[in-house]
Design a protein around this motif. Structure first.
Motif: not given
Length: 321
Positions: A40, A45-47, A49, A63, A65, A67-68, A71
């Motif tokens: 974060r 707005n991290t994915d 979880d 995951p 995602s 996007k993750l 990041e």
């Protein structure tokens, strides 16, 4: 990025879990919340979880995602793409971190027991099994206010059984008592019922906070019945802390089980077992304080934050490798 190829290969899933655990270790994250906070910081707005991350770190899932992964690549700052990060072999991952982060990452290779020519991907079994010195408050009225030091052995899990074989030993009144059973893993932590091997004493139940690599400290609660007291046995619940010990001390671990007068006894015991306690002034006192703690917020039978204890225990363990 298409993660279907990653998700379809068990070996890559295990590698993925190990890579995420090593990332947590590199940045000093001793639990899922700390790792979530790290992501974060990079992206509010991290994915990331928290709930799913337990399966990720166990190598049971990865995951989806893209996007993750982006990041994660930014956090590592190793000059590698998110696609490479998702599918690279574990040894190549560690080598990239060594090139970027130097000595801070060099310890990771030792932690996974790999060499430049031999990667060692593993799941939870890779670091959880071992021998531990266990400390808790003595429950017998004859030793009120003291600590009792016991020993715990955790073995590798068997695909045919739902957990890790465990043996917990104590010595009191000149008698060695041993409880055995299975310690099972769940999203919440480790738990299991251990039964006395000769059937003379009541079972003992352990509920432990889920550890992260390298698993130097297992902390949680033990419940059972007091074995050494006048009259009928009464139930108890106490905090326990199990510290991983070097292989050289294994042979004398069980035979040195005993009651300890106070926190100085914990420090002397850890030193005798080969942990460099002199490099962590105040650790034994903090550990003893945590074992005795019954703060108003958590109550006596809940486990409060242990991040600072875990961090120091990790450093002590890594110094022995």
């Amino acid at each position: 990025m298409d993660n279907r190829r990653l998700l379809s290969r068990p070996s890559q899933l295990r590698d993925f879990g190990a890579k995420l655990r090593l990332t947590a270790m590199l940045f000093g994250c001793d639990n899922q919340k700390a790792l979530d906070a790290l992501f974060r910081e990079a992206d509010p707005n991290t994915d990331f979880d928290i709930a799913r991350s337990y399966k990720w770190m166990q190598g049971r899932a990865a995951p989806r995602s893209a996007k993750l992964y982006e990041e994660w690549a930014r956090l590592l700052d190793a000059g590698r793409s998110s696609e490479w990060l998702a599918t690279c072999e574990l040894d190549a991952f560690v080598a990239a971190l060594e090139a970027r982060h130097g000595a801070a990452a060099a310890a990771l290779r030792t932690a996974i027991a790999s060499s430049p020519d031999d990667a060692a991907p593993s799941g939870q079994d890779g670091f959880l099994p071992g021998r531990f010195a266990v400390y808790s408050l003595a429950q017998s009225p004859y030793y009120e206010g003291r600590f009792i030091r016991s020993d715990l052995a955790l073995g590798p899990s068997n695909p045919a059984e739902p957990g890790h074989p465990a043996r917990l030993g104590e010595t009191f009144a000149g008698v060695r008592a041993v409880w055995s059973g299975l310690i099972e893993e769940s999203a919440q932590g480790l738990s299991g019922e251990l039964r006395n091997e000769n059937g003379a004493l009541s079972p003992s139940y352990l509920a432990l906070v889920r550890p992260t690599l390298p698993g130097s400290l297992l902390a949680g609660l033990q419940t059972g019945f007091v074995s050494l007291q006048p009259g009928a046995q009464r139930p108890f619940a106490t905090r326990i802390a199990a510290l991983r010990i070097p292989d050289l001390a294994v042979d004398r671990l069980a035979e040195s089980n005993r009651y300890l007068e106070d926190e100085t006894g914990i420090a002397a015991d850890l030193d005798a077992l080969g942990l460099p306690i002199g490099e962590a002034p105040g650790f034994a006192e903090d550990l003893g304080r945590w074992l005795r703690q019954a703060d108003e917020r958590d109550g006596p039978n809940r486990v409060s934050e242990i991040a600072s204890l875990v961090e120091i225990a990790d450093r002590l363990w890594l110094r022995t490798l």
